[in-house]
Motif scaffolding. Structure first.
Motif, short mmCIF file in Angstrom:
data_model
loop_
_atom_site.label_atom_id
_atom_site.label_comp_id
_atom_site.label_asym_id
_atom_site.label_seq_id
_atom_site.Cartn_x
_atom_site.Cartn_y
_atom_site.Cartn_z
N GLN A 115 3.09 11.11 -19.89
CA GLN A 115 2.89 11.53 -18.51
C GLN A 115 1.74 12.52 -18.38
OE1 GLN A 115 4.63 10.02 -15.96
NE2 GLN A 115 2.98 10.97 -14.77
N ALA A 116 1.56 13.39 -19.37
CA ALA A 116 0.47 14.37 -19.30
C ALA A 116 -0.89 13.67 -19.30
CB ALA A 116 0.56 15.35 -20.46
N ALA A 117 -1.04 12.63 -20.10
CA ALA A 117 -2.30 11.88 -20.13
C ALA A 117 -2.52 11.14 -18.82
CB ALA A 117 -2.32 10.91 -21.30
N ILE A 118 -1.46 10.54 -18.28
CA ILE A 118 -1.55 9.85 -17.00
C ILE A 118 -1.94 10.83 -15.89
CG2 ILE A 118 -0.19 8.67 -15.22
CD1 ILE A 118 1.39 7.35 -17.55
N ASP A 119 -1.29 11.99 -15.88
CA ASP A 119 -1.61 13.00 -14.87
C ASP A 119 -3.06 13.46 -15.00
OD1 ASP A 119 0.98 12.84 -13.95
OD2 ASP A 119 1.66 14.67 -14.94
N GLY A 120 -3.55 13.55 -16.24
CA GLY A 120 -4.95 13.92 -16.45
C GLY A 120 -5.90 12.90 -15.86
N HIS A 121 -5.59 11.62 -16.03
CA HIS A 121 -6.42 10.58 -15.43
C HIS A 121 -6.40 10.66 -13.91
CE1 HIS A 121 -6.84 7.43 -18.91
NE2 HIS A 121 -7.27 8.63 -19.24
N LYS A 122 -5.22 10.88 -13.37
CA LYS A 122 -5.12 10.97 -11.91
C LYS A 122 -5.91 12.17 -11.37
CE LYS A 122 -0.80 8.43 -11.40
NZ LYS A 122 0.63 8.47 -10.98
N GLU A 123 -5.89 13.27 -12.11
CA GLU A 123 -6.66 14.44 -11.69
C GLU A 123 -8.16 14.17 -11.75
OE1 GLU A 123 -8.14 18.25 -10.74
OE2 GLU A 123 -6.31 17.16 -10.22
N ILE A 124 -8.61 13.49 -12.79
CA ILE A 124 -10.04 13.16 -12.88
C ILE A 124 -10.42 12.20 -11.75
CG2 ILE A 124 -11.77 11.99 -14.29
CD1 ILE A 124 -10.28 13.18 -16.76
N GLY A 125 -9.54 11.23 -11.46
CA GLY A 125 -9.79 10.34 -10.34
C GLY A 125 -9.86 11.09 -9.02
N ARG A 126 -8.97 12.08 -8.85
CA ARG A 126 -9.00 12.89 -7.62
C ARG A 126 -10.32 13.63 -7.49
NH1 ARG A 126 -8.79 17.77 -5.96
NH2 ARG A 126 -8.67 18.64 -8.07
N ARG A 127 -10.80 14.20 -8.59
CA ARG A 127 -12.08 14.91 -8.55
C ARG A 127 -13.23 13.97 -8.21
NH1 ARG A 127 -12.12 19.38 -13.46
NH2 ARG A 127 -9.94 20.02 -13.29
N CYS A 128 -13.19 12.75 -8.75
CA CYS A 128 -14.23 11.78 -8.43
C CYS A 128 -14.25 11.48 -6.93
CB CYS A 128 -14.01 10.49 -9.23
SG CYS A 128 -14.46 10.60 -10.97
N ARG A 129 -13.09 11.35 -6.34
CA ARG A 129 -13.01 11.11 -4.89
C ARG A 129 -13.61 12.29 -4.13
NH1 ARG A 129 -9.04 7.96 -6.92
NH2 ARG A 129 -8.35 6.15 -5.70
N GLU A 130 -13.24 13.49 -4.55
CA GLU A 130 -13.74 14.71 -3.89
C GLU A 130 -15.27 14.78 -3.94
OE1 GLU A 130 -12.38 18.49 -5.42
OE2 GLU A 130 -10.66 18.46 -4.06
N LEU A 131 -15.83 14.30 -5.05
CA LEU A 131 -17.28 14.39 -5.26
C LEU A 131 -18.03 13.22 -4.66
CD1 LEU A 131 -17.12 15.58 -8.98
CD2 LEU A 131 -18.03 16.92 -7.06
N GLY A 132 -17.32 12.28 -4.05
CA GLY A 132 -17.98 11.15 -3.41
C GLY A 132 -18.44 10.05 -4.35
N VAL A 133 -17.83 9.97 -5.53
CA VAL A 133 -18.20 8.94 -6.50
C VAL A 133 -17.90 7.56 -5.93
CG1 VAL A 133 -17.57 7.93 -8.75
CG2 VAL A 133 -17.95 10.40 -8.53
N ASP A 134 -18.85 6.64 -6.05
CA ASP A 134 -18.61 5.26 -5.62
C ASP A 134 -18.40 4.32 -6.79
OD1 ASP A 134 -21.37 3.92 -6.28
OD2 ASP A 134 -21.93 5.64 -5.07
N THR A 135 -18.93 4.67 -7.98
CA THR A 135 -18.81 3.78 -9.14
C THR A 135 -18.52 4.60 -10.39
OG1 THR A 135 -20.39 2.21 -8.17
CG2 THR A 135 -19.95 2.00 -10.53
N ILE A 136 -17.57 4.11 -11.18
CA ILE A 136 -17.26 4.70 -12.48
C ILE A 136 -17.84 3.81 -13.57
CG2 ILE A 136 -15.41 5.24 -14.11
CD1 ILE A 136 -13.71 6.12 -11.71
#
Length: 282
Positions: free
Chosen positions: A30-51
């Motif tokens: 769960q900690a690794a999954i939560d880490g991915h979700k947090e990184i995804g949240r930051r990408c949204r905040e920063l306006g990322v369109d492509t990973i």
């Protein structure tokens, strides 16, 4: 024009998938999954369109390759660990135009790179696992880059990463994140004892080396790390010979990079290997 907004070294351990499922290992990652979700949240905040994912599960034996298909859709079972990832559905949009820009930039920099957009190439779980937790709603387009490079030089991978960042900044009209998807040390537990190592490193030596590397990253000792990367990757069984890491650091400035790593998911052992989610400031 464009912008590299976020860079990260991330885990893709298949036990993240079984962590979702009912059974004895439910919740184990769960900690690794939560880490991915947090990184995804930051990408949204920063306006990322492509990973853009540097995927250490995509093996190539000649040149560098980019999977830039317009769409990735299917049901995935790992041929490596079919008892861990079985029948996992996926559906993401690609970015053929960005893939071509990245490939052309690599080739122009002297690192022969091909983009494949009209292709039946599937994406590997080094891309699929992180996208499952960061991109469930298809918010981001996805481009996957081969990073299990069997006969390649780490310096070429660093050049490729630098060329890709230049392409984004000079030619792309959008905002991008780069992820190095792979482990630190990557010596799997010996067959027959894998269950005993589900949460452990294979050896104290490997754990000690990984912890030393993490301290270098946190302290911004990148010149020292880049100098030792070939030997570290070799002696500590770095996943994909750590070409993903070389690409990421190439994009950030290689041995001139001065950022200090931010740990998002603390270091953990998984089936003998060393794993982490860490953001490297751009």
């Amino acid at each position: 024009m464009g912008k590299l907004a976020l860079a990260a070294k991330i885990t893709h351990v298949p036990s993240m998938y079984i962590s979702e499922l009912d059974g004895p290992h439910k919740g184990c990652r769960q900690a690794a999954i939560d880490g991915h979700k947090e990184i995804g949240r930051r990408c949204r905040e920063l306006g990322v369109d492509t990973i853009v994912v540097f995927d250490t599960h995509w093996l190539v034996n000649s040149g560098y390759h980019i999977n830039s298909a317009p769409n990735f859709k299917g049901v995935y079972t790992s041929n490596e660990l079919p008892h861990f990832i079985a029948n996992m559905p996926y559906d993401y949009n690609g970015n053929p135009a960005l893939g071509k820009l990245l490939a052309d930039a690599g080739t122009a920099a002297g690192v022969r790179t091909r983009a494949h957009d009209s292709t039946t190439l599937e994406i590997e779980y080094g891309t699929l696992v992180p996208m499952r937790y960061m991109n469930e709603d298809k918010h981001f387009k996805v481009v996957s880059v081969s990073a299990m490079c069997a006969v390649h030089d780490l310096n070429d991978s660093a050049k490729l990463g630098a060329a890709m960042r230049r392409a984004v900044e000079e030619q792309y009209d959008g905002t991008v994140a780069f992820f190095a998807s792979g482990s630190l040390s990557h010596r799997f537990a010996q067959n027959g004892v894998a269950e005993d190592y589900l949460f452990k490193l294979w050896s104290p030596f490997l754990e000690t080396m990984d912890q030393a590397v993490i301290e270098m990253w946190k302290n911004g000792e990148w010149a020292k790390f880049c100098e030792m990367l070939p030997e570290y990757a070799d002696k500590c069984h770095g996943e994909g010979n750590m070409h993903d890491t070389a690409m990421l650091l190439g994009a950030l400035g290689w041995d001139k990079y001065q950022g200090k790593a931010e740990i998002v998911t603390p270091y953990f052992g998984s089936s003998g290997t060393g794993q982490i989610n860490v953001v490297l400031p751009v």
